[in-house]
Motif scaffolding. Structure first.
Motif, PDB file in Angstrom:
ATOM      1  N   ILE A  26      11.831  76.446  47.654  1.00 19.64           N
ATOM      2  CA  ILE A  26      11.436  76.355  46.250  1.00 19.64           C
ATOM      3  C   ILE A  26       9.920  76.480  46.181  1.00 19.64           C
ATOM      4  O   ILE A  26       9.210  76.145  47.129  1.00 19.64           O
ATOM      5  CB  ILE A  26      11.897  75.028  45.603  1.00 19.64           C
ATOM      6  CG1 ILE A  26      11.233  73.829  46.284  1.00 19.64           C
ATOM      7  CG2 ILE A  26      13.401  74.899  45.650  1.00 19.64           C
ATOM      8  CD1 ILE A  26      11.438  72.511  45.551  1.00 19.64           C
ATOM      9  N   ASP A  54       8.834  76.278  40.475  1.00 18.07           N
ATOM     10  CA  ASP A  54      10.045  75.455  40.478  1.00 18.07           C
ATOM     11  C   ASP A  54       9.703  73.967  40.326  1.00 18.07           C
ATOM     12  O   ASP A  54      10.357  73.251  39.562  1.00 18.07           O
ATOM     13  CB  ASP A  54      10.825  75.652  41.792  1.00 18.07           C
ATOM     14  CG  ASP A  54      11.373  77.063  41.918  1.00 18.07           C
ATOM     15  OD1 ASP A  54      11.736  77.652  40.886  1.00 18.07           O
ATOM     16  OD2 ASP A  54      11.438  77.570  43.054  1.00 18.07           O
ATOM     17  N   ASN A  68      16.029  70.672  38.525  1.00 22.85           N
ATOM     18  CA  ASN A  68      16.817  71.902  38.697  1.00 22.85           C
ATOM     19  C   ASN A  68      17.989  71.658  39.648  1.00 22.85           C
ATOM     20  O   ASN A  68      18.232  72.420  40.588  1.00 22.85           O
ATOM     21  CB  ASN A  68      15.915  73.030  39.213  1.00 22.85           C
ATOM     22  CG  ASN A  68      16.556  74.397  39.005  1.00 22.85           C
ATOM     23  OD1 ASN A  68      17.477  74.559  38.213  1.00 22.85           O
ATOM     24  ND2 ASN A  68      16.057  75.388  39.738  1.00 22.85           N
TER      25      ASN A  68
END
Length: 512
Positions: A228, A266, A376
């Motif tokens: 990420i 992210d 996420n």
């Protein structure tokens, strides 16, 4: 058994050696990282204490602790003097009391050593690792604990690093002590002209060190195939203006400006109390952040929390961290810093001197067993500042999580070695758990740490900058995460039970 050390022939030389041996341990930690001095320090301490009368062991242990904490933890002077509105003489006195108080843990451990082993040199040598490990554990637990300067921490850069995911920092410390014992024993055996047993003792002490590199190649956790993207902002806000309302807007503008090019990352991380407002006052800031964040982006920030707590049935403050954007969750700090975040016996100490009235020193401890933050769909376990120093606390809470995050404001300690030690401690926690750790700080050192405890990328201290990099998530738990320190502590307890000197009660053998 080895003959008495020549150091014992001169009491003053022995005392100076104990102080120096304690100070040598500070050199094993960052920024020096001379990890090989750990066993030498232990060997010197043993040379000064194994043959010492029991009634003198408390002082000997206290002197060794004084050398360690006087050289390795006296950086608290900066927060007391520079930010605690305390005069220089009083700051020196309070620092001396702090160091002397921490040294009592070594003194008490050595006192117990004498009580358990009596005057038997062999029993003393065999019991020494158990005494040291249990003393370290007690220091990290009693009165909220000070889990700092554990010898094993320095091995994040040494040959014993591979043992950390199996046994944790206390287990690594055990192997450091074992080699120190072997050095002491082999030196004594050589003085007795017994090279064979001396070589055997040294080989036994070195064995864990030889196995460590092979263990370090083992993958205890499974990293994700794709990383990420991460950005963490280091605002370098001066500590003297941190809680000044006149500089509030400047701080928010600084962090928003540092994030301007990274809203699509992210994971975005702001450090401890980056927003110097409580969550119920920061609505407009939250809205601005939510508006700018990308659809798959999560911003995690430190922020004070104020509200009604069902647990304590009152309104209170928490030092907290929360997720915004494509994430959720709020975590309240559980391990508070005495005098920095709460004042023990505050009914007597508040108002006595400036140091007992530091800004934001009225936080309450957060509840146990809090859920990780969600970003996420990833489970992220956060640790705020001092919390990352507690090995079992970190390991247990990291179970089943994907990534670790720690935020801090080490501005309290200026350009001392304290923040560098703090980073090294965080690296050991990443190694113990086999997980990447993203570390965001106000003024450094901000870093991304990989699952082996190595720094993947970082930015310098005392700069206003954004760190960009990648982090991999992890699945699975290391053996240490499953067991904690209990195997090592149990071994120490068993050693004490079977090796200690036991008094056999006298019985009347006369005729009935």
């Amino acid at each position: 058994m080895a003959p008495d050390s020549p150091l014992l022939k001169n009491r003053w030389l022995a005392n100076i050696t104990l102080l120096a041996a304690g100070a040598l341990q500070t050199l094993t930690f960052s920024p020096y990282e001379w990890w090989w001095l750990g066993p030498i320090s232990i060997a010197l301490i043993l040379a000064c204490t194994v043959s010492l009368p029991s009634e003198k062991l408390f002082r000997a242990g206290w002197l060794a602790g004084l050398g360690l904490f006087g050289s390795g933890a006296s950086w608290v002077y900066i927060s007391i003097s520079h930010y605690g509105n305390t005069s220089v003489p009083l700051s020196i006195l309070l620092t001396a009391v702090f160091v002397a108080g921490l040294s009592l843990f070594h003194g008490l451990a050595f006192w117990g050593w004498g009580k358990l082993a009596k005057d038997s040199k062999l029993r003393r040598l065999l019991l020494f690792p158990a005494i040291w490990i249990l003393g370290d554990w007690l220091r990290g637990w009693l009165l909220t604990g000070f889990p700092w300067l554990y010898l094993g921490t320095a091995q994040v850069d040494g040959p014993l690093a591979g043992w950390a995911p199996l046994l944790g920092v206390h287990g690594v410390t055990l192997w450091v002590i074992a080699l120190g014992m072997a050095l002491y024993a082999s030196a004594g055996l050589l003085r007795l002209k017994r090279p064979g047993p001396a070589a055997a003792a040294l080989t036994a002490g070195l064995l864990p060190w030889l196995l460590g590199p092979a263990l370090n190649s083992v993958a205890w956790t499974q990293l994700s195939a794709a990383p990420i993207s991460v950005a963490t902002m280091q605002g370098n806000v001066p500590q003297l203006i941190k809680w000044d309302p006149n500089h509030l807007k400047q701080q928010i503008v600084t962090y928003l400006g540092l994030t301007n090019q990274d809203w699509q990352q992210d994971l975005i991380l702001w450090p401890e109390t980056a927003i110097p407002l409580t969550q119920d006052q920061a609505g407009a800031i939250f809205e601005h952040i939510e508006t700018n964040l990308g659809p798959n982006s999560t911003l995690i920030t430190g922020i004070p929390w104020y509200g009604f707590s069902d647990r304590i049935e009152d309104f209170t403050f928490h030092n907290s961290i929360m997720a915004l954007g494509n994430g959720e969750g709020m975590y309240h700090k559980q391990k508070l810093v005495p005098f920095g975040e709460y004042v023990p016996l505050q009914q007597w100490l508040r108002g006595l001197i400036g140091f007992f009235d530091l800004p934001m020193s009225e936080f309450s401890r957060g509840p146990a067993h809090q859920s990780p933050l969600i970003a996420n769909n990833l489970r992220i376990m956060p640790y705020i500042c001092y919390e990352v120093a507690y090995p079992d606390f970190v390991a247990i809470n990291a179970r089943t999580t994907d990534l670790l995050v720690t935020i801090s404001n080490d501005g309290w300690f200026g350009d001392s070695i304290g923040p560098l030690q703090h980073l090294q401690i965080a690296r050991m926690r990443a190694l113990e758990t086999g997980r990447y750790m993203v570390r965001g700080t106000n003024n450094g050192l901000t870093a991304i740490i990989d699952q082996k405890g190595q720094i993947a990328t970082s930015i310098p201290q005392f700069t206003e900058a954004t760190l960009r990099g990648e982090a991999y998530t992890a699945r699975g738990n290391t053996p240490y995460m499953e067991t904690g320190s209990w195997p090592v502590l149990t071994f120490a307890a068993i050693l004490i039970v079977f090796v200690r000197e036991r008094e056999i009660p006298k019985t009347n053998q006369g005729p009935a």
